[in-house]
Write an enzyme that holds these catalytic residues in place. Structure first.
Site, PDB file in Angstrom:
ATOM      1  N   GLU A   1      48.762  43.904  44.660  1.00 35.22           N
ATOM      2  CA  GLU A   1      48.474  44.006  46.104  1.00 35.22           C
ATOM      3  C   GLU A   1      48.307  42.640  46.764  1.00 35.22           C
ATOM      4  O   GLU A   1      48.793  42.409  47.873  1.00 35.22           O
ATOM      5  CB  GLU A   1      47.225  44.861  46.347  1.00 35.22           C
TER       6      GLU A   1
ATOM      7  N   HIS B   1      37.069  54.974  44.091  1.00 35.84           N
ATOM      8  CA  HIS B   1      38.202  55.531  44.830  1.00 35.84           C
ATOM      9  C   HIS B   1      37.799  56.346  46.058  1.00 35.84           C
ATOM     10  O   HIS B   1      38.609  57.092  46.588  1.00 35.84           O
ATOM     11  CB  HIS B   1      39.037  56.446  43.915  1.00 35.84           C
TER      12      HIS B   1
END
Lengths: 325, 325
Positions: free
Chosen positions: A60, A129
């Site tokens: 990322e 998450h």
């Protein structure tokens, strides 16, 4: 009018913009061959080819930064992040590069890029998450932050985001990708920075966005049965904030509850509380309060997770208490 | 690959002037800093001038250059005027970024400089991103990203290499290995001190070279540029160089000996170039005249900056967002 799932709405927006503008392309993990981790980009590789629908490795920090550099060179990336939680390893690219390019260069360079993906809790995904990260992006001038709640808004706001010449952080929700809603068939844009009254009401104003819009609409139904009329204002864009709509409704109704996923401390809700009381203090009949995640990292166990998240019951309870004051 | 043409005496005289301007501008900037006319951080490039000037000569005008915070030399070599650099250091509206960037953020769209960046290693993906845009549009342009030995352990740097090689991007990555990351010597920061070997892990073409002589720099960058421009993929180079001054103005450089600095001064880029000119039959008088010209350009840039207006307060918010879409 057609009924679309949220994922189809997002895809429609990207497809329309990529057909319209050769400079627009999609990049991210699993967006091409796999058709998207949540099938948002299903079929796009087939239509646009590997040049414009690009699978990235799991890097990322790297591909967010490449996106910024590419945007500065005049193409217009849509960077999909599989969940905004993963963006934290690339945060530097968004904050120190994308958000500051225009200002540092006195407008010589611009950074037309959209970073998009799901935010907030899904179900039983545990601590790493399940976070809502609007606040840590909305903190910074130079960024625009959008957080959508319906398929119709997703189409109009994502198209506006792709056409915007500023970096846009665009937040969706894993639990809403299957959410269905009516979307006009003709092309339309919803400008950034315009809130939407999702339900009219007179006794209390629920200010919210993303998945919590559904929470608030459910709470408003329950309250209506008790004779309490709750308005639901969907901010849609966190930055720029539609202050005009916010203050107008807050002043008229006099009681305001901010409902948000995410931690309370220094969250977006805290900013809204501060601004509403500064702007319309004299019109308020009660303190502006928040319903948020509990201030604790997300547990896995179903019963504990439910305790953490701001569901309709907590909204209803908060409104009842507020009206009793 | 064919060797690039050897630069003749006229070219070398221009390079000597360019390097001398960089040095003289920075010497005067150092003086202005001590008078508190230049504030903040000031990282001087003195000693490394051959890298900037030799690299520029090997690039096309529309190739993109990205660098870190030691950026004055890169901007000057690329064609930004001494006036615009000095005025930026002074925080004046006539600066290359209108006084909004400062020492660490010298960007010029006209000269295809993405700018200097202050988060060590965080800028490397931007260079790869520019290369992605060139490849996307089928252009023959390349990007050259400078970084230091200190950036060579950062994650963003490694991720940029991985993506650039995977996608065969037309990019060159040049480590200006000046042997010190602030006060930490390269031997104390890195097991492998030839930073081009960072490319081995992703299979990138790489080599190391001594970068004290602008002719040698030119030859090496030209070879790398030809490779990258041909579509064969990126190149990573380790350019061995040396900075005479401390990391910034607050650093007296006590971590290294006077003998070490003296040793490197024997390989001074300006001296080596003057020697080449003398060997080519150019007179000492002519060389002195070039140095005097550089001094005049730099001195005039100080008067210009000093006389330039500060940015208007009403322009404070002008470059946070780009207006319109």
């Amino acid at each position: 009018m057609s009924v679309l799932q949220m994922r189809e709405a997002l895809r429609r927006a990207m497809n329309e913009e990529m057909r319209r503008d050769e400079r627009v392309f999609l990049m991210g993990e699993e967006v091409a061959e796999y058709n998207g981790a949540y099938k948002v980009s299903e079929g796009m590789l087939k239509e646009f080819g590997a040049r414009r629908v690009i699978d990235t490795p799991i890097a990322e920090n790297g591909f967010f930064g490449l996106g910024v550099g590419a945007a500065m060179a005049g193409i217009r990336p849509i960077v999909e992040v599989m969940t905004w939680n993963f963006s934290l390893v690339a945060y530097d690219q968004v904050i120190n590069n994308a958000a500051k390019i225009v200002q540092m260069t006195a407008g010589q360079y611009r950074c037309p890029i959209v970073f998009r993906g799901p935010t907030g809790a899904a179900e039983n995904l545990g601590s790493q998450h399940s976070q809502s990260l609007e606040s840590i992006y909305a903190h910074f001038p130079g960024l625009k932050v959008v957080s959508v709640s319906t398929p119709r808004d997703a189409v109009g706001l994502l198209k506006a985001s792709i056409r915007d010449d500023n970096p846009v952080v665009f937040m969706e929700s894993e639990l809403m990708y299957g959410l269905k809603g009516e979307v006009p068939d003709e092309e339309f844009i919803i400008p950034l920075g315009v809130a939407d009254l999702k339900r009219a009401g007179d006794d209390v104003l629920l200010v919210t966005w993303n998945k919590s819009v559904q929470t608030c609409l459910a709470a408003a139904e329950t309250l209506a049965a008790e004779g309490i009329s709750a308005a639901v204002l969907d901010l849609r864009t966190i930055r720029p904030l539609d202050e005009e709509a916010l203050y107008q409704h807050a002043a008229r109704i006099g009681r305001v509850v901010v409902v948000q996923e995410g931690f309370p401390f220094a969250g977006v809700g805290a900013e809204i509380v501060a601004r509403v009381q500064e702007a319309v203090f004299d019109s308020l009949d009660a303190p502006v309060v928040r319903v948020t995640n509990r201030d604790v990292n997300q547990p896995y166990a179903t019963n504990l997770e439910k305790l953490v998240l701001p569901g309709p019951d907590r909204v209803v309870e908060t409104v009842r208490n507020l009206l009793r004051r | 690959m064919e060797s690039p043409p050897v630069p003749g005496p006229d070219t070398l005289q221009r390079w000597l002037l360019d390097m001398a301007v960089i040095r003289r501008v920075e010497e005067l900037a150092q003086g202005a800093y001590q008078q508190r006319k230049i504030r903040g951080f000031l990282h001087l490039y003195i000693g490394q001038e051959a890298v900037a000037v030799g690299s520029h000569a090997a690039l096309r005008k529309d190739d993109v250059v990205v660098t870190a915070y030691r950026d004055h030399g890169i901007a000057l070599a690329r064609g930004v005027s001494a006036r615009a650099v000095m005025a930026e250091l002074y925080g004046r509206s006539t600066g290359v970024c209108k006084g909004l960037g400062g020492s660490m953020h010298m960007a010029s769209a006209e000269h295809h400089i993405y700018g200097g960046y202050g988060i060590v290693g965080g800028h490397v993906p931007l260079g790869a991103g520019a290369a992605l845009a060139f490849q996307y549009r089928g252009e023959s342009r390349i990007s050259l990203t400078f970084f230091g030995d200190g950036a060579s352990n950062q994650g963003a740097f490694f991720e940029a290499l991985a993506l650039a090689q995977l996608w065969k991007l037309p990019a060159i990555f040049v480590c200006e290995n000046n042997r010190y990351a602030m006060g930490t010597s390269v031997e104390r920061s890195s097991y492998l001190t030839d930073m081009s070997r960072r490319g081995d892990g992703v299979g990138m073409v790489r080599w190391q070279f001594e970068a004290y002589d602008p002719v040698v720099v030119y030859e090496n960058i030209a070879k790398a540029a030809e490779h990258a421009r041909s579509g064969a993929g990126p190149v990573i180079l380790d350019a061995q160089c040396y900075r005479y001054r401390g990391h910034s103005m607050s650093d007296p450089g006590k971590y290294r000996s006077a003998e070490e600095v003296a040793e490197y001064r024997k390989r001074d880029p300006l001296l080596l170039t003057a020697d080449r000119l003398l060997a080519a039959g150019v007179s000492q008088e002519r060389i002195d005249a070039i140095l005097a010209e550089a001094d005049a350009i730099a001195t005039e840039s100080v008067s210009f900056a000093d006389a330039s207006p500060e940015p208007e307060a009403r322009e404070l918010y002008d470059h946070t967002y780009v207006e319109g879409t």
